[in-house]
Enzyme design. Sequence first.
Site, PDB file in Angstrom:
ATOM      1  CG  ASP A  48      -2.285  -7.858  -1.302  1.00  0.00           C
ATOM      2  OD1 ASP A  48      -2.297  -7.091  -2.287  1.00  0.00           O
ATOM      3  OD2 ASP A  48      -1.358  -7.717  -0.400  1.00  0.00           O
ATOM      4  CE1 TYR A  53       4.314  -8.746   1.733  1.00  0.00           C
ATOM      5  CE2 TYR A  53       2.449  -9.838   1.086  1.00  0.00           C
ATOM      6  CZ  TYR A  53       2.899  -8.791   1.531  1.00  0.00           C
ATOM      7  OH  TYR A  53       2.251  -7.723   1.405  1.00  0.00           O
ATOM      8  CE  LYS A  78       1.159  -5.716  -1.771  1.00  0.00           C
ATOM      9  NZ  LYS A  78       1.051  -7.061  -1.356  1.00  0.00           N
ATOM     10  CG  HIS A 109       6.346  -4.262  -1.480  1.00  0.00           C
ATOM     11  ND1 HIS A 109       6.454  -5.639  -1.264  1.00  0.00           N
ATOM     12  CD2 HIS A 109       5.571  -3.860  -0.349  1.00  0.00           C
ATOM     13  CE1 HIS A 109       5.966  -5.943  -0.028  1.00  0.00           C
ATOM     14  NE2 HIS A 109       5.417  -4.906   0.268  1.00  0.00           N
TER      15      HIS A 109
END
Length: 314
Positions: A48, A53, A78, A109
């Site tokens: 994931d 990130y 996302k 997201h």
Amino acid sequence: MSVGGPKFKLNNGAEIPAIGLGTWQSKPGEVANAVSYALKEVGYRHIDCAWAYGNEKEVGEGIRASGVPRSEVFITSKLWGTYHNRVEECLDQTLANLGTDYLDLYLVHWPVPLNPNGNHPVFPTLPNGKRDVYHEWKLTDTWKQMEEMVKKGKVKSIGVSNFSEAKLEEILPSAEIIPVVDQLELHVYNPQHKLISYLKSKGIVPQAYSPLGSTGSPLLTDEVATSIAEKHSLQTADVLLGYLVAKGIVALPKSVTPARIASNFTGAIAAAEKLDAADLEKLDGLAAAGKQKRFITPPWPVDLGFENWPPLPA
């Protein structure tokens, strides 16, 4: 080694591994090794990720280093808020970073479009310091662009993350493709029973991020979860993860520690098989008994429609 572990069926006929490795807050220099180890040595088949990130290049390196064929790995990423009006642009960056030409699952997201021309590419702010929300943009238009990515073959499935029932109801009436999942903060202290029931009524699989809480989380020392763990000769973390899987919820624990990556996977599978109805009922009741707690509440200056969310920033 139990390769892949149990799977759940999505509403489009695809299957998703019930346990995935989360990569949020995994630092550079750590995440590639964590991903490679999870795939090669433990048997994970679900990773994931997210554009926000900032570590997708390393995640891609880890997938390649594992030697596991791309076709065997379920990869999620996302769409970030500053790209709600440019879905394909954000997706193309993710695909390039990961080194793949498709995703198995792509999620919105947060249901919060942010100013694409703001003062920061990730978290644009207003002069008063609040997040710069793109109020003119409609979630239905984001979802149309997400659907286009399926039609183009760049993603196999699409879903949402951090969407309440109210936010889902903004997109569902005009959706050609129903979201396959909703990824949420889900654990024994934030079980969101009403929302889970709603999702299941719509054929949307719930996914749990922060399934063990956050760093220093009280979940791992919870007396009820610990007593259930002792009863079944399990670790408390196993029970917390197995509880979710037993309820049909995808669990996405994150770790960069090899021993923890391994135990999260094997322990979740073992616990999901051992927990009985009485165990699940006890765990279901923890939040209502006074332990309700969220760990992830970004200061979005909009009402997301969730129960137990802190008041909007003044």
